[in-house]
Design a protein around this motif. Structure first.
Motif, short mmCIF file in Angstrom:
data_model
loop_
_atom_site.label_atom_id
_atom_site.label_comp_id
_atom_site.label_asym_id
_atom_site.label_seq_id
_atom_site.Cartn_x
_atom_site.Cartn_y
_atom_site.Cartn_z
N ILE A 107 21.82 -6.59 -5.38
CA ILE A 107 22.42 -7.85 -4.96
C ILE A 107 21.70 -9.02 -5.61
O ILE A 107 20.49 -9.14 -5.50
N VAL A 108 22.47 -9.87 -6.28
CA VAL A 108 21.93 -11.12 -6.79
C VAL A 108 22.22 -12.23 -5.78
O VAL A 108 21.36 -13.04 -5.47
N ALA A 109 23.43 -12.25 -5.29
CA ALA A 109 23.83 -13.25 -4.30
C ALA A 109 25.01 -12.73 -3.50
O ALA A 109 25.84 -11.97 -4.01
N ILE A 110 25.04 -13.13 -2.23
CA ILE A 110 26.19 -12.82 -1.38
C ILE A 110 26.84 -14.12 -0.97
O ILE A 110 26.17 -15.02 -0.46
N PHE A 111 28.11 -14.21 -1.17
CA PHE A 111 28.85 -15.41 -0.79
C PHE A 111 29.41 -15.17 0.61
O PHE A 111 28.67 -15.05 1.56
#
Length: 121
Positions: free
Chosen positions: A28-32
């Protein structure tokens, strides 16, 4: 790979409460946005509640005032507090995450395997 794992489902009497949890892990880099959906037998999957990173939330009309979605962004977790449960809430509940991952370096939706919620006396 990115994995979403739900927990907390079970059998509860009408009027009771349950708290569902969903843990996201992996590349995971980013979760929106993170959302909760549900699907009852013979019915289409429907959005129950959604929550953004900034804290904005939205709910299906059928659960407003009874369900609350919350997130722990540091832990990549999303929760669904369900109160005043009704037999009509019986369904498999799924977590969905809008994730930017480091495997594909792209943004896509990931789904958990679901957790069963049964409301019955």
């Amino acid at each position: 790979q990115v994995q979403l794992v739900e927990s907390g489902g079970g059998l509860v009497q009408p009027g009771g409460s349950l708290r569902l949890s969903c843990a996201a892990s992996g590349s995971i880099v980013a979760i929106f946005e993170m959302d909760w959906y549900r699907q009852a037998p013979g019915k289409q999957r429907e959005l129950v509640a959604g929550g953004t990173t900034s804290g904005s939330t939205n709910y299906a009309d059928s659960v407003k005032g009874r369900f609350t979605i919350s997130r722990d962004n540091a832990k990549n977790m999303v929760y669904l507090q369900m109160n005043s449960l009704e037999p009509e809430d019986t369904a498999t509940y799924y977590c969905k995450g809008d994730v930017y991952d480091s495997d594909t370096w792209s943004r896509r939706d990931y789904w958990g395997q679901g957790t069963q919620v049964t409301v019955s006396s």
